[in-house]
Design a protein around this motif. Structure first.
Motif, mmCIF file in Angstrom:
data_model
loop_
_atom_site.group_PDB
_atom_site.id
_atom_site.type_symbol
_atom_site.label_atom_id
_atom_site.label_comp_id
_atom_site.label_asym_id
_atom_site.label_seq_id
_atom_site.Cartn_x
_atom_site.Cartn_y
_atom_site.Cartn_z
ATOM 1 N N ASP A 98 0.852 -1.189 0.000
ATOM 2 C CA ASP A 98 0.000 0.000 0.000
ATOM 3 C C ASP A 98 0.887 1.238 0.000
ATOM 4 N N THR A 99 0.758 2.038 -1.046
ATOM 5 C CA THR A 99 1.593 3.232 -1.155
ATOM 6 C C THR A 99 0.802 4.500 -0.890
ATOM 7 N N THR A 100 -0.382 4.374 -0.318
ATOM 8 C CA THR A 100 -1.182 5.553 -0.006
ATOM 9 C C THR A 100 -0.888 5.996 1.420
ATOM 10 N N LYS A 101 -1.099 7.266 1.658
ATOM 11 C CA LYS A 101 -0.846 7.841 2.972
ATOM 12 C C LYS A 101 -2.049 8.691 3.345
ATOM 13 N N PRO A 102 -2.988 8.148 4.134
ATOM 14 C CA PRO A 102 -4.141 8.958 4.527
ATOM 15 C C PRO A 102 -3.674 10.189 5.287
ATOM 16 N N ASN A 103 -4.325 11.286 5.050
ATOM 17 C CA ASN A 103 -3.840 12.527 5.623
ATOM 18 C C ASN A 103 -4.960 13.551 5.643
ATOM 19 N N GLN A 104 -4.651 14.688 6.207
ATOM 20 C CA GLN A 104 -5.525 15.846 6.165
ATOM 21 C C GLN A 104 -4.731 17.002 5.621
ATOM 22 N N CYS A 105 -5.400 17.847 4.888
ATOM 23 C CA CYS A 105 -4.755 19.064 4.421
ATOM 24 C C CYS A 105 -4.433 19.910 5.645
ATOM 25 N N PRO A 106 -3.178 20.328 5.812
ATOM 26 C CA PRO A 106 -2.818 21.114 6.995
ATOM 27 C C PRO A 106 -3.413 22.522 7.002
ATOM 28 N N HIS A 107 -3.908 22.972 5.847
ATOM 29 C CA HIS A 107 -4.488 24.318 5.776
ATOM 30 C C HIS A 107 -5.976 24.306 6.112
ATOM 31 N N CYS A 108 -6.741 23.458 5.410
ATOM 32 C CA CYS A 108 -8.203 23.487 5.576
ATOM 33 C C CYS A 108 -8.752 22.285 6.347
ATOM 34 N N GLN A 109 -7.898 21.328 6.667
ATOM 35 C CA GLN A 109 -8.268 20.116 7.398
ATOM 36 C C GLN A 109 -9.131 19.140 6.593
ATOM 37 N N GLN A 110 -9.295 19.392 5.297
ATOM 38 C CA GLN A 110 -10.042 18.461 4.438
ATOM 39 C C GLN A 110 -9.228 17.179 4.306
ATOM 40 N N GLY A 111 -9.908 16.051 4.274
ATOM 41 C CA GLY A 111 -9.224 14.780 4.108
ATOM 42 C C GLY A 111 -8.603 14.675 2.725
ATOM 43 N N LEU A 112 -7.461 14.007 2.661
ATOM 44 C CA LEU A 112 -6.822 13.747 1.371
ATOM 45 C C LEU A 112 -6.028 12.459 1.480
ATOM 46 N N GLU A 113 -5.742 11.869 0.347
ATOM 47 C CA GLU A 113 -4.976 10.639 0.299
ATOM 48 C C GLU A 113 -3.733 10.875 -0.543
ATOM 49 N N CYS A 114 -2.608 11.006 0.127
ATOM 50 C CA CYS A 114 -1.344 11.270 -0.545
ATOM 51 C C CYS A 114 -0.751 9.953 -1.044
ATOM 52 N N LYS A 115 -0.350 9.922 -2.286
ATOM 53 C CA LYS A 115 0.289 8.732 -2.859
ATOM 54 C C LYS A 115 1.728 9.080 -3.226
ATOM 55 N N VAL A 116 2.489 9.394 -2.205
ATOM 56 C CA VAL A 116 3.852 9.866 -2.405
ATOM 57 C C VAL A 116 4.711 8.838 -3.150
ATOM 58 N N ASP A 117 4.452 7.556 -2.949
ATOM 59 C CA ASP A 117 5.238 6.522 -3.620
ATOM 60 C C ASP A 117 4.762 6.243 -5.043
ATOM 61 N N GLU A 118 3.605 6.778 -5.393
ATOM 62 C CA GLU A 118 3.060 6.651 -6.750
ATOM 63 C C GLU A 118 2.564 8.021 -7.190
ATOM 64 N N ILE A 119 3.464 8.979 -7.231
ATOM 65 C CA ILE A 119 3.087 10.375 -7.436
ATOM 66 C C ILE A 119 2.288 10.586 -8.720
ATOM 67 N N ALA A 120 2.521 9.807 -9.750
ATOM 68 C CA ALA A 120 1.774 9.951 -11.000
ATOM 69 C C ALA A 120 0.295 9.622 -10.808
ATOM 70 N N SER A 121 -0.025 8.852 -9.768
ATOM 71 C CA SER A 121 -1.412 8.476 -9.480
ATOM 72 C C SER A 121 -2.044 9.346 -8.405
ATOM 73 N N CYS A 122 -1.288 10.278 -7.871
ATOM 74 C CA CYS A 122 -1.788 11.113 -6.783
ATOM 75 C C CYS A 122 -2.779 12.150 -7.307
ATOM 76 N N GLU A 123 -3.756 12.470 -6.486
ATOM 77 C CA GLU A 123 -4.775 13.453 -6.853
ATOM 78 C C GLU A 123 -4.172 14.801 -7.237
ATOM 79 N N CYS A 124 -3.078 15.177 -6.595
ATOM 80 C CA CYS A 124 -2.495 16.503 -6.852
ATOM 81 C C CYS A 124 -1.991 16.638 -8.289
#
Length: 69
Positions: A2-28
């Motif tokens: 599993d290369t996902t990293k559950p997280n919250q945006c530090p600015h607005c606290q909205q939930g996000l799922e960071c895929k740092v190990d699969e950056i091409a698949s990341c929402e950002c």
């Protein structure tokens, strides 16, 4: 592995799922940034949020703010 990293945006606290190990698949990756915009946003996140990932909404807001500088 599993290369996902559950997280919250530090600015607005909205939930996000960071895929740092699969950056091409990341929402950002859906937010289109120039090289300059990327570097400015990277600097801001390092200074204000210890380099934590922001949600797409906050990235878009920063991008709009950069355009008005």
């Amino acid at each position: 592995m599993d290369t996902t990293k559950p997280n919250q945006c530090p600015h607005c606290q909205q939930g996000l799922e960071c895929k740092v190990d699969e950056i091409a698949s990341c929402e950002c990756q859906k937010v289109h940034l120039s090289y300059e915009e990327t570097q400015i946003i990277r600097k801001i996140t390092l200074e204000r949020y210890q380099g934590q990932c922001l949600c797409n909404n906050c990235i878009e807001k920063l991008k709009r703010n950069i355009l008005t500088l």
